[in-house]
Design a protein around this motif. Sequence first.
Motif, PDB file in Angstrom:
ATOM      1  N   TYR A 155       0.861  -1.192   0.000  1.00 44.39           N
ATOM      2  CA  TYR A 155       0.000   0.000   0.000  1.00 44.39           C
ATOM      3  C   TYR A 155       0.889   1.230   0.000  1.00 44.39           C
ATOM      4  N   CYS A 156       0.739   2.076  -1.022  1.00 48.65           N
ATOM      5  CA  CYS A 156       1.507   3.316  -1.121  1.00 48.65           C
ATOM      6  C   CYS A 156       0.779   4.370  -0.300  1.00 48.65           C
ATOM      7  N   THR A 157       1.384   4.787   0.826  1.00 53.42           N
ATOM      8  CA  THR A 157       0.716   5.733   1.720  1.00 53.42           C
ATOM      9  C   THR A 157       0.624   7.127   1.104  1.00 53.42           C
ATOM     10  N   GLY A 158       1.584   7.465   0.246  1.00 53.44           N
ATOM     11  CA  GLY A 158       1.567   8.779  -0.395  1.00 53.44           C
ATOM     12  C   GLY A 158       0.432   8.918  -1.392  1.00 53.44           C
ATOM     13  N   ASP A 159       0.273   7.909  -2.247  1.00 52.89           N
ATOM     14  CA  ASP A 159      -0.763   7.938  -3.280  1.00 52.89           C
ATOM     15  C   ASP A 159      -2.059   7.283  -2.827  1.00 52.89           C
ATOM     16  N   VAL A 165       4.345  -5.642  -6.724  1.00 49.48           N
ATOM     17  CA  VAL A 165       5.798  -5.562  -6.539  1.00 49.48           C
ATOM     18  C   VAL A 165       6.469  -4.800  -7.666  1.00 49.48           C
ATOM     19  N   TYR A 166       5.918  -4.852  -8.896  1.00 49.17           N
ATOM     20  CA  TYR A 166       6.499  -4.100 -10.008  1.00 49.17           C
ATOM     21  C   TYR A 166       6.255  -2.599  -9.859  1.00 49.17           C
ATOM     22  N   CYS A 167       5.119  -2.230  -9.274  1.00 46.45           N
ATOM     23  CA  CYS A 167       4.832  -0.810  -9.041  1.00 46.45           C
ATOM     24  C   CYS A 167       5.828  -0.210  -8.055  1.00 46.45           C
ATOM     25  N   VAL A 168       6.276  -1.034  -7.075  1.00 47.73           N
ATOM     26  CA  VAL A 168       7.201  -0.565  -6.043  1.00 47.73           C
ATOM     27  C   VAL A 168       8.502  -0.068  -6.674  1.00 47.73           C
ATOM     28  N   THR A 169       8.971  -0.774  -7.689  1.00 46.62           N
ATOM     29  CA  THR A 169      10.227  -0.393  -8.347  1.00 46.62           C
ATOM     30  C   THR A 169       9.983   0.470  -9.575  1.00 46.62           C
ATOM     31  N   GLY A 170       8.720   0.778  -9.855  1.00 45.25           N
ATOM     32  CA  GLY A 170       8.382   1.583 -11.018  1.00 45.25           C
ATOM     33  C   GLY A 170       7.953   2.979 -10.633  1.00 45.25           C
ATOM     34  N   MET A 177       5.911   2.906   1.884  1.00 49.89           N
ATOM     35  CA  MET A 177       5.082   1.722   1.658  1.00 49.89           C
ATOM     36  C   MET A 177       4.685   1.063   2.976  1.00 49.89           C
ATOM     37  N   GLU A 178       3.574   0.364   2.921  1.00 52.97           N
ATOM     38  CA  GLU A 178       3.146  -0.514   4.009  1.00 52.97           C
ATOM     39  C   GLU A 178       2.648  -1.812   3.401  1.00 52.97           C
ATOM     40  N   SER A 179       2.677  -2.877   4.201  1.00 56.37           N
ATOM     41  CA  SER A 179       2.056  -4.108   3.722  1.00 56.37           C
ATOM     42  C   SER A 179       0.553  -3.914   3.745  1.00 56.37           C
ATOM     43  N   LEU A 180      -0.171  -4.695   2.941  1.00 56.31           N
ATOM     44  CA  LEU A 180      -1.630  -4.567   2.919  1.00 56.31           C
ATOM     45  C   LEU A 180      -2.229  -4.881   4.281  1.00 56.31           C
ATOM     46  N   ASP A 181      -1.627  -5.830   5.001  1.00 62.64           N
ATOM     47  CA  ASP A 181      -2.143  -6.180   6.328  1.00 62.64           C
ATOM     48  C   ASP A 181      -2.018  -5.003   7.293  1.00 62.64           C
ATOM     49  N   GLU A 182      -0.859  -4.316   7.245  1.00 61.36           N
ATOM     50  CA  GLU A 182      -0.653  -3.160   8.119  1.00 61.36           C
ATOM     51  C   GLU A 182      -1.642  -2.046   7.788  1.00 61.36           C
ATOM     52  N   ALA A 183      -1.773  -1.769   6.485  1.00 59.35           N
ATOM     53  CA  ALA A 183      -2.696  -0.711   6.048  1.00 59.35           C
ATOM     54  C   ALA A 183      -4.131  -1.050   6.418  1.00 59.35           C
ATOM     55  N   SER A 184      -4.493  -2.327   6.273  1.00 58.71           N
ATOM     56  CA  SER A 184      -5.852  -2.761   6.591  1.00 58.71           C
ATOM     57  C   SER A 184      -6.157  -2.573   8.070  1.00 58.71           C
TER      58      SER A 184
END
Length: 233
Positions: A155-159, A165-170, A177-184
Amino acid sequence: MASADLRAELKCSVCLNIYTDPVMLPCGHNFCRVCIDCVLGTQEGSGGFFCPVCRKRFRSRPALQRNITLHNIVEKVVSAQPDQEESGVFCTHCEDSHCVDSPVPAIRSCLLCEVSLCDKHLRVHNKSPEHILCDPTLSMESRKCSIHKKILEHYCTGDKTCICVYCVTGEHKGHEMESLDEASEKKKETLRNVLQKLLTKREGMEERVQSLQEHRRKVEEEAAGDTESHCPV
């Protein structure tokens, strides 16, 4: 066994779960009592109230009428299927093999394989890390990146969006970033706090209404007493 279509008709449009203590607005739409109470609570002071489904407006806070018929239907469906997941998702392998007369409820879904699994098939399913298991779902595609078609894992906290995983490096490279579990969990905690504030506000309003009603009763009693004292004998 009740069909998935029937269960869909028995779900509250606010919490998306099967109705709990269903009540009806004057427009005819049904909700869990707690859910619609919270919705109406957020509309306090906005100049009016409205149904979250049809948007019909009410001049004052609408009275909630318990839907006894719907309540009885929900009780019968749930009691007839005590062990079935309420998701209405069934095991892909059991359906494909036609090995049973009735569909077997899925207890997990694998986003990598795009299958839903009952307890028996889950035990023999690949347990490697890339096989991401989640609660039973019919919307596998919604759990994947629309660009890369890979599983959403971060989960991108900024956007404020879920990414793969490809978005993370793109395009999201360098973003927090956060994991989906953390964000949830954070989202759930926020919602719990909002709900608690609404419930507290509701309790305060109910106390004020009781106080006003008591004051009105006393005024009416005093007025009645004054009237009697001025009546000629």
